[in-house]
Structure formats: structure tokens, C-alpha cells
Motif scaffolding. Structure first.
Motif, PDB file in Angstrom:
ATOM      1  N   GLY A 182     -10.374 -26.069 -46.577  1.00 17.70           N
ATOM      2  CA  GLY A 182     -11.788 -26.201 -46.595  1.00 17.70           C
ATOM      3  C   GLY A 182     -12.610 -25.338 -45.472  1.00 17.70           C
ATOM      4  O   GLY A 182     -13.933 -25.799 -45.315  1.00 17.70           O
ATOM      5  N   GLN A 239     -13.550 -22.409 -44.914  1.00 20.06           N
ATOM      6  CA  GLN A 239     -14.467 -21.484 -45.338  1.00 20.06           C
ATOM      7  C   GLN A 239     -15.936 -22.006 -45.537  1.00 20.06           C
ATOM      8  O   GLN A 239     -17.111 -21.741 -45.464  1.00 20.06           O
ATOM      9  N   GLU A 240     -15.733 -23.134 -46.399  1.00 17.72           N
ATOM     10  CA  GLU A 240     -16.920 -23.896 -46.936  1.00 17.72           C
ATOM     11  C   GLU A 240     -17.811 -24.719 -45.738  1.00 17.72           C
ATOM     12  O   GLU A 240     -18.930 -24.644 -45.598  1.00 17.72           O
ATOM     13  N   ARG A 241     -16.970 -25.210 -44.808  1.00 12.58           N
ATOM     14  CA  ARG A 241     -17.433 -25.749 -43.499  1.00 12.58           C
ATOM     15  C   ARG A 241     -18.114 -24.861 -42.732  1.00 12.58           C
ATOM     16  O   ARG A 241     -19.192 -25.206 -42.033  1.00 12.58           O
ATOM     17  N   ALA A 296     -19.407 -22.105 -43.743  1.00 17.41           N
ATOM     18  CA  ALA A 296     -20.793 -21.545 -44.418  1.00 17.41           C
ATOM     19  C   ALA A 296     -21.618 -22.567 -44.041  1.00 17.41           C
ATOM     20  O   ALA A 296     -23.038 -22.305 -43.773  1.00 17.41           O
ATOM     21  N   GLU A 297     -21.286 -23.787 -44.336  1.00 15.13           N
ATOM     22  CA  GLU A 297     -22.526 -24.774 -44.199  1.00 15.13           C
ATOM     23  C   GLU A 297     -22.858 -24.986 -42.772  1.00 15.13           C
ATOM     24  O   GLU A 297     -24.167 -25.243 -42.397  1.00 15.13           O
ATOM     25  N   ASP A 333     -27.023 -17.278 -45.120  1.00 19.69           N
ATOM     26  CA  ASP A 333     -26.457 -17.636 -46.420  1.00 19.69           C
ATOM     27  C   ASP A 333     -24.956 -16.837 -46.168  1.00 19.69           C
ATOM     28  O   ASP A 333     -25.151 -15.713 -46.293  1.00 19.69           O
ATOM     29  N   GLN A 355     -19.478 -16.795 -50.430  1.00 22.40           N
ATOM     30  CA  GLN A 355     -17.997 -17.550 -50.722  1.00 22.40           C
ATOM     31  C   GLN A 355     -17.153 -16.459 -51.182  1.00 22.40           C
ATOM     32  O   GLN A 355     -17.549 -15.793 -52.160  1.00 22.40           O
TER      33      GLN A 355
END
Length: 192
Positions: free
Chosen positions: A171, A173-175, A177-178, A187, A190
Motif C-alpha cells: 500500500g 503507492q496509495e499512501r 499519493a495521499e 494528483d 495510480q
């Protein structure tokens, strides 16, 4: 002797072993004498290997022969092949080194030094590369077993080191990006 699980001691020929060792170590002394002869500032001939620095050849040959004879003779007399034999041989070889100084403390000191070095080297396995590996175990299997034993869970590594520098948890990449969206307003697309 053979009844306690160890094979009986087989005596060795001390004379042939010492002659062979004398030749080998004497050859090393000849090489060192040639190096010494080539590094002199005076213009000496090729015979300087024997005349000028030839004492090196004799000392090396005596050290090798004395060491090997004492080691094999001690093994034959004691009927054991253990670390004490190289210790005894080392004392004889070191004492020969000490004879060049014509001092009894030098004879004892060099003898004790070489005895300690040789005895310790033999006692700890007698190899510079470490102990011998089991020949029946496949090398690939052995390295995989070592990796499995030393591998740490990724959670433990992330907890100690944190993410980044090539170490990323699930996870990430998600963290990332956030975090970039919150901090910089960017932005990050993904990955698909």
C-alpha cells in the motif's frame, strides 16, 4: 586405541617429510633471497643470491626441516595427531629463527611465538577459509536454508528503518499519493 571409535594412529616417515619440507621452504628462502639481492643498492651479480643474501636460504630451509621433523616425530612418539604436534614443531622452527640473534631469550621467545601461532592455527581447524562444509549437503540448499533463517518479516524491517531507500511496504503507492496530495496538492496517477 581403535576401540574408542578413532582409527589407530599410523606412523609417518619423519625423515622424508622433513626433507620434502626443507626443499619446499628452502625454495621459498631462495626466492626471498633473490628478491633481497635484486633490491640492493650495490651492483651485485646473480651469485649474490647465494653469497650475499644466501643465509636467508639456509635459515628458511632449517626452519622448514626442523618444524616438519619435530612435528612428525612428536606425532610418532605420542601416537596422536592433535594440535600439540604443530605446537612442538613451531617451537623448534621458532627457535631456529631465534638462533640468528645469538641470544637465549630470543631463542625461547621466537620458539614460543611460533609455537603459539602454529598450535592455535591447528587447534582452530587449520584453514584460513574456516571449517570444512558438509560435502553431502547441496550448496544451493545450504544457502537457501541460511536465507530462510536470516530473513526478517517486512513489517519488522519497516518499523525499524521506515519506508524508502528501496524498502516499501504494501500500500505504499496509495499512501505516497495521499501524502503528496495533502502536502503539495499534486494528483499522482495510480499505476494500472
Amino acid at each position: 586405541m581403535a576401540s574408542d571409535g578413532k582409527p589407530a594412529y599410523q606412523p609417518k616417515d619423519a625423515i622424508s617429510a622433513s626433507v620434502r619440507s626443507t626443499m619446499i621452504v628452502g625454495g621459498a628462502g631462495l626466492f626471498l633471497s633473490a628478491v633481497q639481492n635484486s633490491l640492493t643498492r650495490q651492483n651485485v651479480t646473480g651469485w649474490g643470491v647465494l653469497t650475499r643474501t644466501g643465509g636467508t636460504i639456509g635459515v628458511f630451509a632449517a626452519i622448514g626441516g626442523g618444524y616438519e621433523f619435530a612435528r612428525v616425530a612428536a606425532a610418532n612418539l605420542r601416537e596422536k595427531d592433535d594440535a600439540w604436534n604443530p605446537t612442538i614443531g613451531g617451537f623448534v622452527g621458532g627457535s631456529i629463527v631465534g638462533l640468528r640473534y645469538r641470544s637465549f631469550p630470543a631463542v625461547l621467545g621466537f620458539g614460543a611465538l611460533l609455537a603459539i601461532i602454529q598450535g592455535t592455527f591447528d587447534y582452530t581447524g587449520g584453514k584460513m577459509t574456516g571449517f570444512a562444509r558438509d560435502a553431502e549437503v547441496d550448496e544451493y540448499e545450504r544457502t537457501e536454508q541460511m536465507r530462510r533463517n536470516k530473513r526478517r518479516p517486512i513489517e519488522e524491517t519497516l518499523h525499524e528503518l521506515g519506508e524508502g531507500r528501496g524498502i516499501y511496504g504494501p500500500g505504499y503507492q496509495e499512501r505516497r499519493a495521499e501524502r503528496l496530495k495533502k502536502r503539495y496538492g499534486i494528483d499522482v496517477p495510480q499505476p494500472a
